[in-house]
Design an enzyme around this catalytic site. Structure first.
Site, PDB file in Angstrom:
ATOM      1  N   ASP A  70       5.278 -26.883   1.502  1.00  0.00           N
ATOM      2  CA  ASP A  70       6.039 -25.760   1.644  1.00  0.00           C
ATOM      3  C   ASP A  70       7.612 -26.239   1.603  1.00  0.00           C
ATOM      4  OD1 ASP A  70       6.206 -26.899   3.994  1.00  0.00           O
ATOM      5  OD2 ASP A  70       6.670 -25.207   5.020  1.00  0.00           O
TER       6      ASP A  70
ATOM      7  N   CYS B  95       3.513   1.523   2.976  1.00  0.00           N
ATOM      8  CA  CYS B  95       4.808   0.801   2.595  1.00  0.00           C
ATOM      9  C   CYS B  95       5.422   1.571   1.658  1.00  0.00           C
ATOM     10  CB  CYS B  95       4.661  -0.700   1.741  1.00  0.00           C
ATOM     11  SG  CYS B  95       3.274  -1.542   2.513  1.00  0.00           S
TER      12      CYS B  95
ATOM     13  N   ASP C  16       8.888 -31.321  -0.804  1.00  0.00           N
ATOM     14  CA  ASP C  16       7.746 -31.435  -1.694  1.00  0.00           C
ATOM     15  C   ASP C  16       7.936 -30.883  -3.035  1.00  0.00           C
ATOM     16  OD1 ASP C  16       6.193 -32.003   0.966  1.00  0.00           O
ATOM     17  OD2 ASP C  16       6.548 -29.798   1.363  1.00  0.00           O
TER      18      ASP C  16
ATOM     19  N   CYS D 133       0.836  -1.373  -0.086  1.00  0.00           N
ATOM     20  CA  CYS D 133      -0.067  -0.083   0.009  1.00  0.00           C
ATOM     21  C   CYS D 133       0.832   1.227   0.101  1.00  0.00           C
ATOM     22  CB  CYS D 133      -0.965  -0.104   1.181  1.00  0.00           C
ATOM     23  SG  CYS D 133      -0.015   0.236   2.792  1.00  0.00           S
TER      24      CYS D 133
ATOM     25  N   ASP E 151       1.193 -31.652   2.938  1.00  0.00           N
ATOM     26  CA  ASP E 151       2.249 -31.686   3.759  1.00  0.00           C
ATOM     27  C   ASP E 151       2.090 -31.334   5.146  1.00  0.00           C
ATOM     28  OD1 ASP E 151       5.191 -31.959   4.408  1.00  0.00           O
ATOM     29  OD2 ASP E 151       5.386 -29.900   4.400  1.00  0.00           O
TER      30      ASP E 151
END
Lengths: 57, 739
Positions: B632, B51, B636, B48, B455
């Site tokens: 993650d 930031c 994986d 935004c 996972d």
């Protein structure tokens, strides 16, 4: 009917101006960051008011 | 975890800053232009205006900074400065604000995608201008039907032609070029009938204008071009967004490594410059980028993203360290055993490319529709021409005119818009809901899935343990926390979090693999494993620590890796959508069964290696299931790439994010919406194609019978495109109600 002879070129010319403005805007990167541009107008850092006396001097 | 999550991490409107990696040293990426130094960084989590001003402000305050400009759409921060400012301070200034930051390699950044998008936008603008102006003239011709003199009509047609010619030459290039390319290879695509229609419509109109005929199709040609370019532009935008996400991920992977030269001075280099045998320093909190063998130092290493094991492992001299592991406590020096390009990552990247190849054979609905459509359109137009000419007894000119109007009216405006519009609307909708879609066809693949493999660590669970023991006296807990504050071990952190702020014990020493030792209120204390404190391990399924104070008997402190707050609700929603679920994790069996039980998932596998995950996936796909893989870790990644569709949380490792179709943030909550939106999007796309087909069923007979005047073509084309766009917007309404 002879009005067309003026009106059509005028219409085309004005449309052309819009097109040129659009081309310029795209080329100069104004569409690169639409999200940022939308937010930037809201950012204006707080600055102290200019001192009138020093401004007059 | 890695500080690159898509969460609103550092955003003032969002959550606490990430705790993850220290910003890597960008010195190797600085470019010198005259006296000026320039650096580009990618910033994650900026969302935004707040930031924007915070980041630009913080960087701008550093000495010598001349410009600092953040592109909020792409997350790219360009900094230019003069003088000798350490570029590390720029990265630090951003990362201390709580944003993920990584150097961007601008050499590979000369993006063809951006150029393509820009040229399509320009072409679109030109086509739009021409359409509007020619339509103005055409409306006068249509309106003046019967009253307008022939000379005036001819003049207006000629003027239209003068506008249309440069437009077709300029804005039609994307189609002509593409059509020519496939024709050279003796194949066809959608651009072939488009180009043919454009060229024929223009030439016929020129001929008619010269002859002084009643109808010219300049307006239809330009409008066709305009609508098609809209579709093409939207498509390019989805692809560029996806691609820029991939580039960001690549940028984050191209981290810098601290290499020790022969005399022991540390030096920051790009990870790809590391050769096997180089000595590397791995500071606490840093992630290993290459596989290495430890030579000096002992430390605890978090390998959760590599193996799925949720607790850190003790590592010392002579032990191997895989790329992706995070060093938790003490500095380690080691020797690289392989270059970054062929570490453990290479094995995984082989799995990735195997998966990608499989995916590239997937054909989108749009492709299928086009392959059916093209021959149909061509043969209809040809038959119309032959029919009127040979059987209908019309002259050559009239027959060609009717065939051309057939070609124009069947030309796939609505078809070209049908998929891109839906994809853009759905992707925008998902982005607001916390999921980031990486490609348009991901929607169709996610929509087809009927089974989910989760996972465990970091996906179903938070991946960080929480202190759960009850009945521990507060003073004991405080004393234990005095030791724990000295360590970065996740259990110590959890204990510190439970006890709150407070002092540090005296003379704390960390013994990697065992625990902490120090003096609290004059009594020697130990915090760590059962054997370190002289206790007997209890039957706790999660992790535990033992605390021994002075001569007192050791006390067990229990921890659990919490399940994501919304997990059971999400799983309920997903199974209500007809999904079946299972867990395949690399963690210990007790930990996995515990989570499975709590969530009511009956099927689970523990201790699964990356190959096991892939095998399980192949097994299910062999049985005809379409699997959505959610994970993650590095372990994986192979499965994520191979699965029919996949999603990774924002905290996932770079490789996993780039292997998956969607990245989501803020817990599991976006998942049901992801599935829901994908299914709605697929349905809407099918409706759109159905509509395009229905439109042709109505329009084609009119055209074949020779009633398709330019006016009819204009109405039909804009009407059908409008319907398709409005239908796509329904996705917003639908998911609003149900998710």
């Amino acid at each position: 009917m002879s009005g067309l002879l003026f009106l059509i070129p005028i219409a085309l010319f004005m449309g052309g101006l819009g097109l040129v403005a659009f081309l310029w805007a795209v080329r100069s990167g104004q569409f690169d960051d639409p999200d940022g541009a939308a937010q930037r107008i809201l950012i204006s850092p707080d600055q102290p008011l200019p001192d009138r006396k020093t401004a007059q001097e | 975890m890695t500080g690159l999550s898509l969460d609103a991490n550092g955003c003032p409107s969002g959550l606490a800053p990430p705790s993850g990696d220290a910003a890597s040293d960008p010195s190797a990426f600085v470019r010198k232009v005259g006296k000026q130094s320039r650096l580009s960084l990618t910033v994650r989590g900026a969302k935004c205006g707040g930031c924007l001003s915070r980041i630009e402000g913080a960087v701008g305050e550093l000495p010598g900074i001349e410009t600092a400009r953040l592109n909020l759409s792409s997350g790219r921060l360009d900094v230019a400065w003069s003088g000798n400012l350490d570029p590390r301070r720029i990265a630090e200034a951003v990362s201390t604000l709580g944003y993920g930051v990584a150097p961007l390699d601008t050499a590979s950044d000369d993006d063809a995608h951006k150029k393509e998008e820009r040229s399509l936008l320009l072409a679109m603008g030109v086509a739009g201008f021409a359409t509007a102006n020619i339509m103005l003239l055409s409306v006068s011709v249509w309106g003046g039907h019967g009253e307008m003199g022939e000379a005036t009509r001819q003049g207006l047609h000629a003027l239209s032609g003068v506008i249309a010619l440069p437009t077709l030459l300029y804005a039609g290039r994307p189609f002509f070029a593409s059509a020519w390319n496939v024709l050279k290879k003796r194949r066809t695509n959608m651009d072939v009938p488009i180009s043919l229609a454009l060229i024929l419509a223009f030439s016929v109109s020129v001929a008619e204008t010269i002859r002084g005929g009643e109808h010219a199709y300049f307006d239809a040609a330009c409008m066709l071009l305009f609508f098609l370019l809209i579709g093409r532009f939207l498509d390019a935008r989805v692809r560029r967004r996806a691609w820029s996400a991939a580039r960001d991920l690549a940028a984050l992977a191209s981290r810098t490594v601290t290499r020790l030269s022969a005399d022991g001075t540390p030096q920051s280099v790009r990870s790809e410059e590391i050769r096997p045998g180089d000595r590397i320093l791995l500071a606490p909190g840093e992630r290993a980028v290459v596989d290495m063998v430890i030579e000096q130092g002992e430390s605890e290493v978090d390998e959760s993203l590599v193996t799925g094991e949720s607790l850190p492992r003790w590592s010392g001299a002579g032990m191997k360290l895989m790329a992706g592991a995070i060093n938790l406590s003490q500095p380690l020096t080691g020797r690289a055993t392989a270059a970054a390009a062929d570490s453990l990552l290479s094995e995984i990247s082989q799995m990735l490319s195997a998966g990608e190849q499989k995916r590239s054979t997937y054909r989108q609905i749009a492709d299928k529709a086009v392959s059916l459509y093209v021959p149909l359109v061509h043969s209809t137009a040809l038959l119309t021409f032959l029919g009127w000419w040979l059987i209908g007894g019309l002259g050559l000119r009239e027959s060609i005119l009717i065939a051309v109007s057939t070609l124009i009216i069947t030309c796939p405006c609505a078809l070209a818009l049908a998929a891109p519009v839906v994809q853009v609307v759905a992707a925008g909708r998902l982005f607001k809901g916390g999921a980031y879609l990486k490609s348009g066809d991901a929607l169709e693949r996610i929509a087809a899935c009927d089974h989910i493999i989760f996972d465990k660590t970091g996906t179903l669970t938070l991946g960080t343990p929480r202190f759960v023991s009850t009945g521990i006296p507060a003073d004991l807990l405080n004393d234990a926390a005095q030791l724990a504050r000295a360590s970065r071990h996740p259990l110590s952190r959890a204990l510190t979090a439970a006890a709150g702020a407070g002092p540090l014990a005296k003379d704390v020493k960390e013994h990697p693999g065992l625990g902490l030792e120090g003096e609290v209120n004059g009594a020697p204390c130990r915090l760590g494993s059962a054997e370190w404190t002289g206790a007997v391990a209890g039957g706790h399924s999660g992790a535990s620590l033992f605390f021994a104070r002075g001569d007192e008997a050791p006390v067990e402190l229990r921890f659990e890796d919490d399940i994501q707050g919304d997990a059971s609700g999400v799983i309920g929603k997903l199974s209500a959508m007809g999904m079946t679920m299972e867990i395949v994790s690399g963690d210990r069996a007790e930990a996995v069964s515990d989570v499975a039980q709590k969530l009511g998932i009956t099927q689970w596998t523990a201790g699964a290696k990356p190959q096991d995950k892939v095998r399980r996936l192949e097994e299910l796909q062999g049985a005809g299931r379409k699997v959505l893989m959610i994970g993650d870790g590095l372990n994986d990644a192979g499965a994520l790439a191979l699965a029919h569709a996949s999603a990774a949380p924002g905290g996932a490792l770079d490789v996993s994010q780039s292997a998956s179709d969607a990245v989501y943030s803020g817990g599991l909550a976006p998942l049901p919406r992801l599935v829901k939106t994908a299914r709605t999007a697929k349905a809407v796309m099918l409706q759109n194609f159905g509509f395009a087909a229905a439109y042709n069923l109505v329009a084609v007979p009119i055209a074949i019978l020779g009633h398709a005047t330019p006016l009819v073509a204009a109405i039909a084309m804009s009407g059908s495109s409008l319907v398709v766009c409005l239908n796509a917007l329904r996705i917003n309404l639908n998911t609003e109600k149900q998710a």
